[in-house]
Design an enzyme around this catalytic site. Structure first.
Site, PDB file in Angstrom:
ATOM      1  N   THR A  18       0.830  -1.199   0.000  1.00  0.00           N
ATOM      2  CA  THR A  18       0.000   0.000   0.000  1.00  0.00           C
ATOM      3  C   THR A  18       0.872   1.259   0.000  1.00  0.00           C
ATOM      4  OG1 THR A  18      -1.566  -1.247   1.362  1.00  0.00           O
ATOM      5  CG2 THR A  18      -1.951   1.100   1.169  1.00  0.00           C
ATOM      6  N   ARG A  22       7.778  -2.553   2.590  1.00  0.00           N
ATOM      7  CA  ARG A  22       7.794  -2.610   4.051  1.00  0.00           C
ATOM      8  C   ARG A  22       8.071  -4.039   4.484  1.00  0.00           C
ATOM      9  NH1 ARG A  22       2.859   0.776   6.617  1.00  0.00           N
ATOM     10  NH2 ARG A  22       3.633   2.497   5.358  1.00  0.00           N
ATOM     11  N   SER A 113       6.126   3.624   8.644  1.00  0.00           N
ATOM     12  CA  SER A 113       4.958   4.336   9.145  1.00  0.00           C
ATOM     13  C   SER A 113       4.607   3.993  10.587  1.00  0.00           C
ATOM     14  CB  SER A 113       3.784   4.068   8.211  1.00  0.00           C
ATOM     15  OG  SER A 113       2.692   4.844   8.607  1.00  0.00           O
ATOM     16  N   LYS A 126      10.148   4.134   0.594  1.00  0.00           N
ATOM     17  CA  LYS A 126       9.177   4.489  -0.448  1.00  0.00           C
ATOM     18  C   LYS A 126       9.739   5.630  -1.285  1.00  0.00           C
ATOM     19  CE  LYS A 126       6.565   7.027   3.064  1.00  0.00           C
ATOM     20  NZ  LYS A 126       5.279   7.371   3.637  1.00  0.00           N
ATOM     21  N   ASP A 281       2.467  11.214   9.253  1.00  0.00           N
ATOM     22  CA  ASP A 281       1.395  11.525   8.300  1.00  0.00           C
ATOM     23  C   ASP A 281       0.003  11.199   8.829  1.00  0.00           C
ATOM     24  OD1 ASP A 281       1.738   8.810   8.100  1.00  0.00           O
ATOM     25  OD2 ASP A 281       2.131   8.781   5.934  1.00  0.00           O
ATOM     26  N   GLU A 363      -8.702   9.322   4.804  1.00  0.00           N
ATOM     27  CA  GLU A 363      -8.923   7.891   4.889  1.00  0.00           C
ATOM     28  C   GLU A 363      -9.271   7.517   6.312  1.00  0.00           C
ATOM     29  OE1 GLU A 363      -6.345   5.378   2.158  1.00  0.00           O
ATOM     30  OE2 GLU A 363      -4.932   6.791   3.014  1.00  0.00           O
ATOM     31  N   LYS A 376      -0.666  12.506   3.225  1.00  0.00           N
ATOM     32  CA  LYS A 376      -1.485  12.874   4.364  1.00  0.00           C
ATOM     33  C   LYS A 376      -0.578  13.542   5.389  1.00  0.00           C
ATOM     34  CE  LYS A 376      -1.513   8.095   6.094  1.00  0.00           C
ATOM     35  NZ  LYS A 376      -0.994   7.302   4.969  1.00  0.00           N
TER      36      LYS A 376
END
Ligand code: G16
Length: 543
Positions: A18, A22, A113, A126, A281, A363, A376
């Site tokens: 996504t 990761r 993240s 990323k 984020d 989201e 975000k």
């Protein structure tokens, strides 16, 4: 400058999920693993050589080593200049802002993240493109394809570069500029929000508690909330970034931001509580004894956007990911603006923003943002709320309740079943997908199903189609049940079940969320035989 070519056998598991590649730290520590993926990025992104690249991460374990490797590979690839955050730090939204401000050809962000860090935790990488946003699917596919064919990568040999002092230096022919990770971002925030009004609110005694969860937003929140806006010292807790996030799980939700949640539900709760995640984020917003669902937060920001200077002229449109509740749809309808429904993943919002179709998006997974960057943005959402509160003078709970009485309430929950056997999880999804067409027109447990499908999205800007983005079951009363497998987990599979019910009647808007949704949750378990396939009788996390 001596460029060395290192021969390698390709790794077969470098498919970005996504949000980037990761994996657990031990996977990334395999010899040549990181290098191979970085080379796949360099081989797949046209025009990096001779241009500027932004580089930084959330400071998690392995960040420092990875930065040094990437710098040496960037020099070998002929990159002209790298803007690197001091100490190797850059939050994801700040990286996006820096890419845009300095017109870089792209950026590499090191982060997993909200996943835990440390030697036994996760790491990730990323690539964000020149618009500041996550690489689109066609580019991540190209990286994956490249990684599978890779036979060598290029790197130069050098001593480690000092990235602890701001300023310019040189690595071979490549320029390096170590930048303050905070200042460009805080300047951008000051250009969007009414800092004077927020300052005044703090002067009058407004209290905030911001939990940085020992992750990247600590330095950003201290600078902006405490120093610039005058929130009392100590308003930001867990403010020092740690490589293992202090042993915590840097995911800003009710389950993981325990210290903050306890305080916000105590007798001496501050006026506002907020938290952000590993790379800055995500955001969670709390009032006194009150939790704002991310889906509601997006709807409230959209409905009140014109109170904020940066959005005073109104919104071009809004977007939400498919599993996000339809609360923002109600707002868009009333404002007479477009509302787009995209697959999960911030990368799907980029084209809509670049094309001027949307201004705000969000989201359910605690992400909200706007076209000020292409990611975000956790702290941005907190400042947006602060700006609304400073203008309205009401509490967070009052603002949300007024919102519900105007637009109706979308009761919403997500149930996660983590670390499920991956094969069993796929079987569950396959079996359920096969059943969908037979469910349409039926009314199991008295709940009328009007539509059911596997969500597909056609990007209105470039026409690209993304299939199989989640199983949807839609009901006659507007309720929805959605099933997806997470694309960010690193152990087994995570099944996510999202349940939503719309309630227009003000008299029925004060129920407990889980109770209001209970019949649909029950049906969701039955239709997919969740306990059988997951071998669990309750979810691991409920948000
Ligand atoms: C990433 C993506 C988000 C997505 C989230 C959850 O967030 O950027 O767009 O909503 O993952 O994805 P999944 O449900 O597949 O686990 P982050 O904050 O992890 O980068």
């Amino acid at each position: 400058m001596m460029i060395k070519s290192v021969s390698v056998s390709p790794f077969d598991d470098q498919k970005p999920g996504t949000s980037g590649l990761r994996k657990s730290v031990v996977v990334f520590q395999q010899p040549h693993y990181l290098e191979c993926f970085v080379q796949a990025i360099f081989n797949s992104v046209p025009g990096l050589a001779g241009n500027t690249l932004v580089l930084g991460g959330d400071g998690r374990y392995h960040n420092a080593e990875a930065i040094q490797t990437i710098l040496r590979m960037a020099a070998a690839h002929g990159i002209k200049k790298v803007l690197v955050g001091q100490y190797g730090l850059l939050s994801t939204p700040a990286a996006s802002a820096v890419i845009r401000k300095y017109q870089a050809a792209g950026g590499i962000i090191l982060s997993a993240s909200h996943n835990p860090g440390g030697p036994d935790g996760d790491f990730g990488i990323k690539f964000n493109s020149a618009n500041g946003g996550p690489a689109v699917e066609s580019l991540t596919e190209a990286m994956y394809a490249n990684s599978q064919q890779l036979t060598e990568y290029q790197i130069i040999e050098s001593e480690p570069v000092d990235i602890n002092e701001q300023g310019p230096s040189q690595l071979g022919e490549m320029q390096i500029e170590v930048i303050d990770p905070v200042s460009d971002y805080s300047e951008l925030m000051a250009s969007l929000f009414d800092f004077d009004a927020i300052r005044q609110m703090f002067r009058k005694g407004f209290r905030i508690r911001f939990d940085a969860m020992h992750a990247i937003t600590g330095p950003y929140a201290r600078e902006i909330l405490e120093r610039e806006l005058g929130a009392e010292a100590g308003s930001v807790i867990n403010a020092v970034p740690k490589t293992d996030f202090g042993g915590g799980h840097p995911d800003p939700n009710l389950a993981h931001a325990k210290e903050l949640v306890t305080e916000m539900y105590s007798a001496h709760a501050p006026d506002m509580g907020a938290a952000s995640d590993g790379d800055g984020d995500r955001n969670m917003i709390l009032g006194q004894h009150f939790f704002v669902t991310p889906s509601d937060s997006l709807a409230v920001l959209a409905a009140n956007a014109t109170l904020v200077p940066g959005y005073a002229s109104g919104l071009a449109g809004v977007a939400r990911s498919m599993p996000t509740s339809q609360a923002v749809d109600q707002v868009a309808k009333e404002l007479g603006i477009a509302c787009y429904e995209t697959p999960t993943g911030w990368k799907f919002f980029g084209n809509l923003m670049d094309g001027g179709h949307i201004t705000l998006c969000g989201e359910e997974s605690f992400g909200t943002g706007s076209d000020h960057v292409r990611e975000k943005d956790g702290l941005w959402a907190v400042l947006f709320w602060l700006n609304i509160l400073a203008v309205e003078g009401d509490s967070i709970k009052q603002i949300v309740q007024q919102h519900w009485s105007r637009f109706g309430r979308n009761y919403y929950t997500r149930h996660d079943y983590e670390a499920v056997d991956a094969e069993r999880a796929s079987e569950l999804m396959l079996r359920l997908e096969g059943k969908l067409e037979y469910l349409i027109g039926t009314a199991p447990n008295g709940l009328h199903i009007t539509a059911a499908d596997n969500f597909a999205y056609t990007d209105p800007v470039d026409g690209s189609i993304s299939h199989k983005q989640g199983l949807r079951i839609l009901f006659a009363d507007g309720a929805r049940i959605i099933y997806r497998l997470s694309g960010t987990g690193t152990q087994g599979a995570t099944l996510r079940i999202y349940v939503e019910v719309y309630e227009q009647a003000a008299s029925k808007q004060e129920q407990d969320t889980q109770q209001a949704l209970a019949p649909y949750i029950q049906l969701a378990l039955e239709l997919a035989q969740v306990p059988t396939y997951t071998a669990m009788n309750k979810p691991t996390v409920i948000t």
